[in-house]
Scaffold this active site. Structure first.
Site, mmCIF file in Angstrom:
data_model
loop_
_atom_site.group_PDB
_atom_site.id
_atom_site.type_symbol
_atom_site.label_atom_id
_atom_site.label_comp_id
_atom_site.label_asym_id
_atom_site.label_seq_id
_atom_site.Cartn_x
_atom_site.Cartn_y
_atom_site.Cartn_z
ATOM 1 N N CYS A 125 8.894 -28.716 4.635
ATOM 2 C CA CYS A 125 8.945 -28.670 2.898
ATOM 3 C C CYS A 125 9.948 -27.723 2.297
ATOM 4 O O CYS A 125 9.550 -27.115 1.179
ATOM 5 C CB CYS A 125 7.500 -28.598 2.586
ATOM 6 S SG CYS A 125 6.650 -29.868 3.168
ATOM 7 N N ASP A 135 4.203 -17.217 -4.681
ATOM 8 C CA ASP A 135 3.500 -18.010 -4.034
ATOM 9 C C ASP A 135 2.797 -17.390 -2.733
ATOM 10 O O ASP A 135 3.710 -16.812 -1.884
ATOM 11 C CB ASP A 135 4.527 -19.206 -3.634
ATOM 12 C CG ASP A 135 4.143 -19.869 -2.736
ATOM 13 O OD1 ASP A 135 2.915 -19.877 -1.780
ATOM 14 O OD2 ASP A 135 4.739 -20.935 -2.040
ATOM 15 N N GLN A 185 1.595 -18.133 2.451
ATOM 16 C CA GLN A 185 1.524 -17.630 3.732
ATOM 17 C C GLN A 185 1.244 -16.215 3.952
ATOM 18 O O GLN A 185 1.180 -15.698 4.896
ATOM 19 C CB GLN A 185 3.217 -17.871 4.236
ATOM 20 C CG GLN A 185 3.549 -19.305 4.439
ATOM 21 C CD GLN A 185 3.007 -19.992 5.565
ATOM 22 O OE1 GLN A 185 2.333 -19.488 6.358
ATOM 23 N NE2 GLN A 185 2.772 -21.429 5.302
ATOM 24 N N LYS A 239 -4.930 -21.820 4.597
ATOM 25 C CA LYS A 239 -4.086 -21.222 5.392
ATOM 26 C C LYS A 239 -4.616 -20.020 5.769
ATOM 27 O O LYS A 239 -4.043 -19.103 6.564
ATOM 28 C CB LYS A 239 -2.914 -20.880 4.483
ATOM 29 C CG LYS A 239 -1.857 -21.984 3.989
ATOM 30 C CD LYS A 239 -0.819 -22.424 4.540
ATOM 31 C CE LYS A 239 0.114 -23.540 3.847
ATOM 32 N NZ LYS A 239 0.384 -24.443 4.721
ATOM 33 N N HIS A 278 9.220 -23.340 -0.765
ATOM 34 C CA HIS A 278 8.702 -24.131 -0.330
ATOM 35 C C HIS A 278 8.831 -25.424 -1.377
ATOM 36 O O HIS A 278 9.036 -24.836 -2.642
ATOM 37 C CB HIS A 278 7.191 -23.876 -0.141
ATOM 38 C CG HIS A 278 6.546 -25.008 0.607
ATOM 39 N ND1 HIS A 278 5.889 -25.992 -0.422
ATOM 40 C CD2 HIS A 278 5.865 -25.203 1.691
ATOM 41 C CE1 HIS A 278 5.198 -26.930 0.806
ATOM 42 N NE2 HIS A 278 5.254 -26.402 1.733
#
Lengths: 423, 151
Positions: free
Chosen positions: A381, A217, A220, A243, A140
């Site tokens: 993104c 990261d 998600q 999220k 991302h």
């Protein structure tokens, strides 16, 4: 816990038996009853932001009516309550990530804030001319741009590990790119475009063998996968509250204690100091030296309740539900004429990106919207990833704990309307 | 499909989106401007060949949704041979048609075929798609060879 003695509400969803009761789950999310243009809402955009359960909604307003005061400062009753709520949420985040110490949990504004924090502190202290940061093609923008900015300032180089056409990380090629100049590997746990679940443990072992640190990261991954930073072996893990069924504007950075301790502070201000004079300031210890200024108190409280919500679920039943939906959606979409799925890695989570012959994703999105179906369209993104795949945009349906087969059916029916319009 | 969707995706728009007019590079362009829609990453290039303050030729290239491609295509067909100030006036009319509530004050005669874009005004999220080529055009006519955004 001062604020929510009744934090067990999330257990009332009937998953204890191992069967996932999605209707009971949906009742906890009041927004799902909204009817766009008079149609039932099919919210298939949870990867952009998840909806919020009633428990999270109900936690935030009472904080202002019962507990609000500044934290770590006052000697009075309310300040103590607010501090207890704030630090209580830190303990919940520690448990959620299975961090070994609570001091390893830093509150940030989100995943983006967390990654920028690491780039500007750890990165600035450890990277110089000729050093390398390794990312992957599926990142991302928030796990690309902070490293580019760091490289610009320090003279370090950004390297990019490739993926296959199906969206799988090519681990051997990543391994070949890691050398003695590699100081940091920054990689997403789950791709927001492809749904690919990356082999973080394996990447961490490869990176550590070469003396590089690893930042994950987790934006998600956090709403879907149980996260254990000790088992993953990573050095930093970043996530966003919004999220994972929590509020916006709040996130977590996990960092190994020894790393956080030797890192320079991030922003300067109140709460991150032990003492200040005009001649010299002594910084506070981790995590406080990274939390300058009055923090997002109510966001932290909401995040704590979102963590209670997630950890209160039968995670195996949730995983089975989400896996079933992904398989059902994959099969249903593949039957749509002219549709191509983007991202078909074997290890995949909750994302269905696709393109349709002759129709731009934006046009798909607008027509589906009028059918009550909310999806994301565009580059998500992740423009370098889209370029790598030879695309400028995709349509993306993403799933959450409250998603249903009926919503996927509505998506497929909506795609028929799209094809009629563009027939 | 609902009524306003039908207004948005009129056959003319779908046809221009699929088979855009003047969709090529213009080798002898005197002005070239790229327009980007940061929302979706769509990028198109508008080429203008000016001759004595008149648009002698105009073309575009790029990739985008049906709305952005049709708007660019219709723009090129409407502007060929127009004087710069006429083109800028048309920019104003189109912009008003796309962003303001429908009114009788817009000069339908001058808008001509461009009136098929009027359905976009009911879709605020899509206005930027329709204005992308026009922003690039205005920039080109004002002599700016730069990347413009429809933000």
């Amino acid at each position: 816990m001062v604020l929510h003695p009744d934090s067990s509400t999330s257990a009332d969803t009937g998953q204890a038996s191992g069967r996932f009761d999605v209707e009971a789950m949906r009742e906890q999310f009041p927004i799902l009853t909204v009817r766009p243009y008079g149609k039932p809402l099919a919210y298939l955009d949870s990867a952009a932001t998840s909806q919020k359960p009633q428990a999270v909604i109900d936690a935030m307003s009472p904080f202002f009516s019962r507990d609000n005061a500044n934290v770590h400062r006052g000697v009075h009753y309310l300040s103590e309550r607010a501090t207890e709520a704030y630090e209580g949420a830190r303990v919940k985040a520690q448990g959620f990530l299975n961090a070994s110490e609570v001091e390893e949990i830093v509150f940030t504004s989100g995943t983006t804030g967390a990654i920028n924090l690491v780039a500007e502190t750890y990165g600035a202290a450890h990277l110089g001319e000729g050093d390398e940061v390794l990312i992957t093609e599926m990142e991302h923008h928030s796990n690309i741009v902070p490293w580019q900015m760091l490289c610009e300032r320090t003279g370090a180089q950004l390297r990019v590990a490739p993926i296959s056409d199906t969206g799988e990380l090519l681990v051997d090629e990543l391994k070949a790119l890691i050398g003695e100049r590699t100081k940091l590997v920054a990689i997403t746990h789950v791709s927001n475009v492809l749904g690919t679940v990356n082999p973080i443990r394996e990447v961490t072992e490869i990176a550590h063998a070469a003396g590089a640190r690893v930042l994950v990261d987790g934006a998600q991954a956090a709403p879907h996968l149980p996260i254990d930073v000790q088992a993953l072996g990573c050095d930093f893990y970043a996530l966003s509250g919004h999220k994972m069924y929590g509020p916006t504007g709040i996130g977590v950075l996990y960092g190994r204690r020894e790393l956080l301790e030797e890192m320079p502070p991030y922003q300067g201000g109140g709460d991150m100091i032990l003492s200040v004079s005009f001649e010299k300031t002594v910084y506070n210890n981790a995590p406080y030296k990274f939390e300058a200024g009055t923090p997002n108190l109510v966001g932290v409280v909401g995040l704590g309740v979102a963590i209670d919500f997630l950890t209160g679920l039968d995670r195996e039943a949730l995983a089975a539900h989400e896996h079933d939906l992904l398989a059902y959606g994959t099969e249903a979409l593949l039957l749509v004429p002219g549709l191509r799925l983007v991202g078909t890695a074997p290890a995949k989570q909750s994302i269905l990106s696709f393109v349709l012959d002759g129709v731009h994703p934006h046009d798909i999105g607008t027509i589906l919207d009028r059918e009550g179906v909310a999806i994301r369209t565009g580059h998500h993104c992740a423009q370098p990833l889209l370029s790598r795949l030879g695309l400028s945009a995709t349509a993306r349906a993403s799933l959450a704990c409250y998603s249903t087969r009926a919503e996927i059916d509505a998506l497929v029916a909506g795609l028929e309307t799209v094809q009629e319009a563009f027939g | 499909m609902s009524n306003d969707l039908g207004d948005l995706y009129q056959q003319v728009i779908i046809d221009h989106g699929r088979h855009p007019q003047n969709f090529h590079r213009l080798g002898d362009a005197t002005r070239t401007v790229e327009g980007v829609n940061p929302l979706c990453g769509d990028l198109l290039t508008v080429y203008v060949k000016l001759l004595d303050d008149r648009i002698d030729d105009i073309a575009f290239e790029g990739a985008g949704c049906a709305i952005s491609m049709a708007s660019a295509s219709l723009m090129t067909t409407a502007l060929k041979g127009k004087r710069c100030e006429e083109a800028l006036a048309l920019f104003g009319f189109v912009h008003a048609m796309l962003t303001e509530t429908p009114s009788d004050e817009l000069p339908s005669a001058e808008l001509g075929k461009l009136a098929v874009l009027s359905g976009v005004s009911a879709f605020p999220m899509r206005v930027k798609c329709a204005t992308l080529a026009w922003h690039a055009l205005r920039s080109a006519l004002e002599g700016k060879n730069e990347l413009v955004s429809s933000e």
